[in-house]
Design a protein around this motif. Structure first.
Motif, PDB file in Angstrom:
ATOM      1  N   LYS A  16      60.602  78.621  67.975  1.00 34.55           N
ATOM      2  CA  LYS A  16      60.133  77.261  67.715  1.00 34.55           C
ATOM      3  C   LYS A  16      59.847  77.016  66.245  1.00 34.55           C
ATOM      4  O   LYS A  16      60.246  75.999  65.699  1.00 34.55           O
ATOM      5  N   GLY A  35      50.432  76.841  66.405  1.00 32.07           N
ATOM      6  CA  GLY A  35      50.136  78.220  66.814  1.00 32.07           C
ATOM      7  C   GLY A  35      49.382  78.951  65.705  1.00 32.07           C
ATOM      8  O   GLY A  35      48.469  79.741  65.965  1.00 32.07           O
ATOM      9  N   SER A  95      45.505  84.186  72.953  1.00 27.19           N
ATOM     10  CA  SER A  95      45.561  83.453  74.219  1.00 27.19           C
ATOM     11  C   SER A  95      44.171  83.188  74.807  1.00 27.19           C
ATOM     12  O   SER A  95      43.868  82.055  75.165  1.00 27.19           O
ATOM     13  N   SER A  98      42.554  80.525  72.644  1.00 28.85           N
ATOM     14  CA  SER A  98      43.121  79.178  72.794  1.00 28.85           C
ATOM     15  C   SER A  98      42.854  78.584  74.175  1.00 28.85           C
ATOM     16  O   SER A  98      43.101  77.407  74.394  1.00 28.85           O
ATOM     17  N   GLY A 124      54.302  73.912  69.297  1.00 28.15           N
ATOM     18  CA  GLY A 124      53.155  74.500  69.983  1.00 28.15           C
ATOM     19  C   GLY A 124      53.409  74.667  71.470  1.00 28.15           C
ATOM     20  O   GLY A 124      54.524  75.014  71.891  1.00 28.15           O
ATOM     21  N   ASP A 126      51.360  72.396  73.783  1.00 28.75           N
ATOM     22  CA  ASP A 126      50.863  71.179  74.437  1.00 28.75           C
ATOM     23  C   ASP A 126      51.093  69.939  73.573  1.00 28.75           C
ATOM     24  O   ASP A 126      50.383  68.955  73.700  1.00 28.75           O
ATOM     25  N   ASP A 179      49.095  81.580  78.896  1.00 28.93           N
ATOM     26  CA  ASP A 179      49.252  80.230  78.343  1.00 28.93           C
ATOM     27  C   ASP A 179      49.664  79.220  79.419  1.00 28.93           C
ATOM     28  O   ASP A 179      49.323  78.041  79.339  1.00 28.93           O
TER      29      ASP A 179
HETATM   30  O1  C5P Z   1      53.225  79.765  68.538  1.00 29.24           O
HETATM   31  P1  C5P Z   1      52.438  81.027  68.475  1.00 29.24           P
HETATM   32  O2  C5P Z   1      53.039  82.140  69.282  1.00 29.24           O
HETATM   33  O3  C5P Z   1      52.091  81.441  67.089  1.00 29.24           O
HETATM   34  O4  C5P Z   1      51.060  80.650  69.182  1.00 29.24           O
HETATM   35  C1  C5P Z   1      50.048  81.614  69.365  1.00 29.24           C
HETATM   36  C2  C5P Z   1      49.188  81.261  70.565  1.00 29.24           C
HETATM   37  O5  C5P Z   1      48.422  80.087  70.292  1.00 29.24           O
HETATM   38  C3  C5P Z   1      49.933  80.952  71.861  1.00 29.24           C
HETATM   39  O6  C5P Z   1      50.230  82.124  72.593  1.00 29.24           O
HETATM   40  C4  C5P Z   1      48.913  80.085  72.588  1.00 29.24           C
HETATM   41  O7  C5P Z   1      47.948  80.886  73.250  1.00 29.24           O
HETATM   42  C5  C5P Z   1      48.220  79.344  71.476  1.00 29.24           C
HETATM   43  N1  C5P Z   1      48.715  77.983  71.268  1.00 29.24           N
HETATM   44  C6  C5P Z   1      48.209  76.983  72.074  1.00 29.24           C
HETATM   45  N2  C5P Z   1      48.566  75.690  71.858  1.00 29.24           N
HETATM   46  C7  C5P Z   1      49.413  75.361  70.874  1.00 29.24           C
HETATM   47  C8  C5P Z   1      49.961  76.372  70.042  1.00 29.24           C
HETATM   48  C9  C5P Z   1      49.595  77.681  70.274  1.00 29.24           C
HETATM   49  O8  C5P Z   1      47.448  77.259  72.991  1.00 29.24           O
HETATM   50  N3  C5P Z   1      49.707  74.073  70.664  1.00 29.24           N
END
Ligand code: C5P
Length: 218
Positions: A16, A35, A95, A98, A124, A126, A179
């Motif tokens: 992404k 993220g 995780s 978040s 991301g 969401d 997630d």
């Molecule tokens: O995209 P990336 O792998 O760096 O994201 C890390 C973590 O951040 C994801 O595994 C998720 O738990 C959280 N995340 C989220 N919502 C987003 C982006 C990332 O919960 N919009």
């Protein structure tokens, strides 16, 4: 009203951020890596040594949170933490961090403030379902678990590490399961998003596809 913003959601390791960065460059737009924001909070939690169950400590940390992104770099209280937020420790903590509603509230508010005027590519989990529901263009980017783990494996190897494929695959599966099953803003495809399976596509093909989708809309 429709917002000129491209939302790219999907599971981990699907490419992404590389895709989003390239799409933004093509359109002359800016790129926001959400993220990285969750990762920076996870890093701050690790450094402060606070328990995720300690609501008061967490509140204090969020109140003083100072995040910024410039180009490809991510800053926490002015310090460049671009490498630190990619560590395995942070990746494992992100995780659970978040999934905390207060963390999401604070970061979503910042994300909305940043992207409000449009001209952003945001990636991301969401973005299309919660953060920018009015975005003109929503993509749900997927690839098979094996294809994603292979890419991540090669990336870790290229950085000089000696990853074990099965561990990379397992970590990824745990994170995706967490997630996708959390109560607040779980990873899922927005109703008005288009799904794109990139398992057998090159990066260039994915970027072209998203740019074409945006142009068809504009
Ligand atoms: O995209 P990336 O792998 O760096 O994201 C890390 C973590 O951040 C994801 O595994 C998720 O738990 C959280 N995340 C989220 N919502 C987003 C982006 C990332 O919960 N919009």
């Amino acid at each position: 009203s429709v917002l000129s913003l491209i939302a790219i959601d999907g599971p981990s390791g699907v490419g992404k951020s590389t895709t989003a960065r390239r799409v933004a460059a093509r359109l002359g737009w800016q790129y926001l890596d959400t993220g990285a924001m969750y990762r920076a909070v996870a890093l701050a939690v690790l450094r402060a040594g606070i328990s995720l169950a300690d609501a008061a400590a967490l509140e204090g940390l969020l109140a003083g949170l100072d995040l910024a992104q410039r180009g490809e770099r991510v800053f926490l209280a002015g310090e460049d933490v671009s490498e630190a937020i990619r560590s395995q420790e942070v990746t494992r903590l992100v995780s659970p961090v978040s999934a905390l509603p207060r963390v999401r509230e604070v970061l979503v508010e910042q994300q909305r403030r940043i992207g409000a005027s449009g001209g952003w590519v945001v990636d991301g989990r969401d973005i299309g379902t919660v953060v920018f529901t009015g975005a003109c263009c929503k993509v749900f980017l997927t690839a098979s678990p094996e294809a994603r783990a292979r890419r991540r494996f090669l990336e870790l190897e290229a950085k000089g590490g000696s990853p074990v494929f099965d561990e990379v695959l397992q970590d990824q599966q745990h994170r995706d399961a967490a997630d996708s099953s959390r109560a607040v803003a779980p990873l899922r495809q927005a109703e008005d998003a288009t799904a794109l399976d990139s398992s057998n596509m090159s990066l260039d093909q994915v970027v072209d596809w998203i740019v074409a989708k945006h142009q068809a809309h504009a």
